[in-house]
Scaffold this motif. Structure first.
Motif, PDB file in Angstrom:
ATOM      1  N   MET A 252       4.554  15.304 -24.970  1.00 46.05           N
ATOM      2  CA  MET A 252       5.731  15.589 -23.692  1.00 46.05           C
ATOM      3  C   MET A 252       7.078  15.543 -24.237  1.00 46.05           C
ATOM      4  O   MET A 252       7.880  16.381 -24.071  1.00 46.05           O
ATOM      5  CB  MET A 252       5.644  14.602 -22.698  1.00 46.05           C
ATOM      6  CG  MET A 252       4.162  14.414 -22.146  1.00 46.05           C
ATOM      7  SD  MET A 252       4.136  13.011 -20.858  1.00 46.05           S
ATOM      8  CE  MET A 252       5.509  13.563 -19.801  1.00 46.05           C
ATOM      9  N   ILE A 253       7.484  14.701 -25.211  1.00 49.73           N
ATOM     10  CA  ILE A 253       8.764  14.661 -25.790  1.00 49.73           C
ATOM     11  C   ILE A 253       9.083  15.892 -26.583  1.00 49.73           C
ATOM     12  O   ILE A 253       9.905  16.666 -26.613  1.00 49.73           O
ATOM     13  CB  ILE A 253       8.872  13.305 -26.644  1.00 49.73           C
ATOM     14  CG1 ILE A 253       8.935  12.070 -25.962  1.00 49.73           C
ATOM     15  CG2 ILE A 253      10.149  13.490 -27.386  1.00 49.73           C
ATOM     16  CD1 ILE A 253       8.808  10.940 -26.761  1.00 49.73           C
ATOM     17  N   VAL A 254       7.937  16.213 -27.691  1.00 51.01           N
ATOM     18  CA  VAL A 254       8.084  17.391 -28.451  1.00 51.01           C
ATOM     19  C   VAL A 254       8.476  18.683 -27.480  1.00 51.01           C
ATOM     20  O   VAL A 254       9.234  19.643 -27.856  1.00 51.01           O
ATOM     21  CB  VAL A 254       7.071  17.522 -29.245  1.00 51.01           C
ATOM     22  CG1 VAL A 254       7.063  19.151 -30.085  1.00 51.01           C
ATOM     23  CG2 VAL A 254       7.129  16.404 -30.624  1.00 51.01           C
ATOM     24  N   VAL A 255       7.588  18.752 -26.566  1.00 53.28           N
ATOM     25  CA  VAL A 255       7.921  20.136 -25.597  1.00 53.28           C
ATOM     26  C   VAL A 255       9.326  20.004 -24.883  1.00 53.28           C
ATOM     27  O   VAL A 255       9.587  21.040 -24.888  1.00 53.28           O
ATOM     28  CB  VAL A 255       6.554  19.930 -24.519  1.00 53.28           C
ATOM     29  CG1 VAL A 255       6.910  20.992 -23.238  1.00 53.28           C
ATOM     30  CG2 VAL A 255       5.599  20.354 -25.249  1.00 53.28           C
ATOM     31  N   GLN A 256       9.393  18.885 -24.416  1.00 54.76           N
ATOM     32  CA  GLN A 256      10.883  18.874 -23.710  1.00 54.76           C
ATOM     33  C   GLN A 256      11.992  19.110 -24.258  1.00 54.76           C
ATOM     34  O   GLN A 256      12.955  19.581 -24.216  1.00 54.76           O
ATOM     35  CB  GLN A 256      10.769  17.270 -23.002  1.00 54.76           C
ATOM     36  CG  GLN A 256       9.869  17.420 -21.749  1.00 54.76           C
ATOM     37  CD  GLN A 256       9.928  16.235 -21.125  1.00 54.76           C
ATOM     38  OE1 GLN A 256       9.885  15.024 -21.817  1.00 54.76           O
ATOM     39  NE2 GLN A 256       9.492  15.835 -19.566  1.00 54.76           N
ATOM     40  N   ALA A 257      11.931  18.517 -25.701  1.00 52.28           N
ATOM     41  CA  ALA A 257      13.208  18.559 -26.583  1.00 52.28           C
ATOM     42  C   ALA A 257      13.173  19.751 -27.387  1.00 52.28           C
ATOM     43  O   ALA A 257      14.301  20.247 -27.602  1.00 52.28           O
ATOM     44  CB  ALA A 257      12.968  17.161 -27.597  1.00 52.28           C
ATOM     45  N   CYS A 258      12.133  20.479 -27.679  1.00 51.38           N
ATOM     46  CA  CYS A 258      12.166  21.579 -28.720  1.00 51.38           C
ATOM     47  C   CYS A 258      11.355  22.858 -27.948  1.00 51.38           C
ATOM     48  O   CYS A 258      11.959  23.848 -28.005  1.00 51.38           O
ATOM     49  CB  CYS A 258      11.222  21.380 -29.866  1.00 51.38           C
ATOM     50  SG  CYS A 258      11.849  19.787 -30.906  1.00 51.38           S
ATOM     51  N   ALA A 259      10.128  22.681 -27.416  1.00 51.81           N
ATOM     52  CA  ALA A 259       9.482  23.917 -26.984  1.00 51.81           C
ATOM     53  C   ALA A 259      10.217  24.663 -25.950  1.00 51.81           C
ATOM     54  O   ALA A 259      10.454  25.948 -25.856  1.00 51.81           O
ATOM     55  CB  ALA A 259       8.083  23.536 -26.867  1.00 51.81           C
ATOM     56  N   VAL A 260      10.890  23.926 -25.098  1.00 57.20           N
ATOM     57  CA  VAL A 260      11.491  24.492 -23.722  1.00 57.20           C
ATOM     58  C   VAL A 260      12.700  25.281 -24.488  1.00 57.20           C
ATOM     59  O   VAL A 260      12.915  26.548 -23.766  1.00 57.20           O
ATOM     60  CB  VAL A 260      12.127  23.342 -22.895  1.00 57.20           C
ATOM     61  CG1 VAL A 260      12.864  24.040 -21.722  1.00 57.20           C
ATOM     62  CG2 VAL A 260      11.086  22.563 -22.113  1.00 57.20           C
ATOM     63  N   ARG A 261      13.199  24.904 -25.422  1.00 63.14           N
ATOM     64  CA  ARG A 261      14.284  25.790 -25.841  1.00 63.14           C
ATOM     65  C   ARG A 261      13.850  26.961 -26.747  1.00 63.14           C
ATOM     66  O   ARG A 261      14.585  28.059 -26.716  1.00 63.14           O
ATOM     67  CB  ARG A 261      15.272  24.911 -26.785  1.00 63.14           C
ATOM     68  CG  ARG A 261      16.213  23.982 -26.107  1.00 63.14           C
ATOM     69  CD  ARG A 261      16.825  22.916 -27.091  1.00 63.14           C
ATOM     70  NE  ARG A 261      17.886  22.122 -26.273  1.00 63.14           N
ATOM     71  CZ  ARG A 261      17.649  21.043 -25.503  1.00 63.14           C
ATOM     72  NH1 ARG A 261      16.207  20.657 -25.380  1.00 63.14           N
ATOM     73  NH2 ARG A 261      18.421  20.612 -25.000  1.00 63.14           N
ATOM     74  N   VAL A 262      12.803  26.860 -27.515  1.00 66.41           N
ATOM     75  CA  VAL A 262      12.293  27.974 -28.411  1.00 66.41           C
ATOM     76  C   VAL A 262      11.468  29.144 -27.158  1.00 66.41           C
ATOM     77  O   VAL A 262      11.931  30.239 -27.449  1.00 66.41           O
ATOM     78  CB  VAL A 262      11.055  27.600 -29.240  1.00 66.41           C
ATOM     79  CG1 VAL A 262      10.488  28.669 -30.015  1.00 66.41           C
ATOM     80  CG2 VAL A 262      11.844  26.448 -30.140  1.00 66.41           C
TER      81      VAL A 262
END
Length: 391
Positions: A252-262
């Motif tokens: 969840m953290i990786v998606v919210q911190a990185c993937a959403v921006r990518v």
């Protein structure tokens, strides 16, 4: 940082208070009552803090709440010290800890609605999903940090652990005082502009309720399923369940911190794709019969929830007028609190029927979230006044 510190303290207490309470001489029922009281007080006070932030500003609410977090941790450490040294009786320590926890909860519950409203104030509609993803990542980091602090420090030096949390809260307080400025907000001249648009936001509040309920069910019964279905020992189930849930949180953290921006997806797409992914992952998890299968599907669930919760939070903010961001954030915390209260009770009760039944119930809730998300996206798309920002 404020949210990370707040969640660190909350996570730490959830992990530490039950075993620490026994060491202090408290009954398990007493500790459970303190934790339940805390959840109830957050549900009651968070909406009030959200409304207050519209009146006095986000920054003052954050400063008050962080001061309460620091003082509350110092109070906890002091009470624990005097109880362990024998200066306080069991009854006196129990009363003081109950009062300290209640007071701390009433004050610190302003952090989440004020932080969410602050983020809404400083981000343009097109960047709202990125901003809400950052908040979600901060919450996840805090949850992991609190568990890590409990694991590494609290077992041998609980007073030191409370001091560390107080220090983190003080640092966050100084950061808000010196670095954060009160965001510019539109002056509301029409009373209706400051009201919550319940007709537009109810689907997203419902999604918060059912998704958090589903996740809380999972947290309650994962270790129990490993023990009762796969034959794990108590120690193995705790370790294996903890590792799986940690992997879910990290995803969840990786998606919210990185993937959403990518991905650069709009709020509606994040919500829809995330809801479908989470529901399918939970459905698969219901029927897998190996630990590796459960572990893998829970990582997929974390990816889905990361997308879904970020899109839902951004959608909720976009559907709300500029004069009600604090209000809607407070009401959303109320929905989260209800979900966190419903999930463990439902999970424990359903697990008595079958270890798979709670997972099926969580799957059903997530498919309900998919259905509500589809309805909300369709209704928004037909409304030309808001579809440009939302879709």
């Amino acid at each position: 940082m404020s949210l990370a510190v707040f969640t660190t303290g909350q996570s730490f207490l959830l992990v530490v208070l039950p075993p620490l309470g026994r060491r202090l001489g408290f009954a398990d029922l007493h500790i459970g009552s303190i934790l339940s009281l805390s959840a109830l007080l957050i549900m009651i006070s968070a909406p009030a803090w959200g409304y207050l932030s519209e009146r006095v500003g986000r920054r003052p609410v954050l400063l008050i709440a962080l001061a309460g977090a620091a003082l509350g941790s110092i109070g906890f450490g002091t009470i624990v010290h005097f109880r362990l040294s024998g200066a306080l009786s069991v009854f006196s320590a129990l009363m003081l800890i109950t009062f300290a926890r209640a007071a701390q909860t009433l004050v610190t519950s302003g952090i989440l609605p004020a932080a969410q409203a602050y983020m809404a104030d400083i981000t343009a509609p097109a960047q709202r999903a990125n901003g809400m993803g950052t908040l979600g990542a901060a919450i996840g980091v805090g949850a992991i940090a609190g568990a890590a602090l409990a694991w590494r420090v609290a077992g041998t030096s609980p007073i030191v652990a409370f001091a560390v949390i107080a220090m983190l809260a003080a640092i966050a307080w100084l950061g808000i005082l010196w670095l954060a400025k009160e965001p510019a907000r539109k002056v509301i001249t029409v009373v209706s502009d400051a009201c919550l648009p319940l007709r537009r936001i109810w689907p997203f509040l419902a999604i918060t309720l059912v998704s958090i309920s589903a996740y809380s069910i999972l947290q309650q019964v994962t270790a129990l399923r490993l023990q009762d279905s796969l034959g794990f020992t108590v120690e193995e189930s705790i370790s294996g369940g903890g590792a799986a849930l940690m992997a879910t949180a990290l995803a969840m953290i990786v998606v919210q911190a990185c993937a959403v921006r990518v991905f650069r997806w709009k709020a509606a797409r994040l919500l829809g794709v995330g809801a479908i992914t989470a529901a399918i992952a939970m459905l698969i998890c219901t029927f897998v019969t190996t630990y590796s299968g459960i572990f893998a599907t829970l990582i997929l669930l974390g990816i889905g929830l990361g997308l879904m919760l970020t899109g839902n939070l951004a959608s909720l903010s976009l559907q709300t007028g500029s004069g009600a961001q604090g209000k809607v954030a407070g009401v959303n915390v109320l929905a989260q609190g209800l979900g966190q209260a419903i999930g463990p009770i439902a999970g424990a009760g359903l697990h008595r029927i079958s270890p798979q039944i709670p997972f099926f119930a969580a799957t059903t809730l997530l498919f309900v979230a998919c259905f509500v998300a589809a309805i909300s996206c369709r209704s928004t798309a037909t409304d030309p006044t808001i579809s440009a920002e939302f879709s």
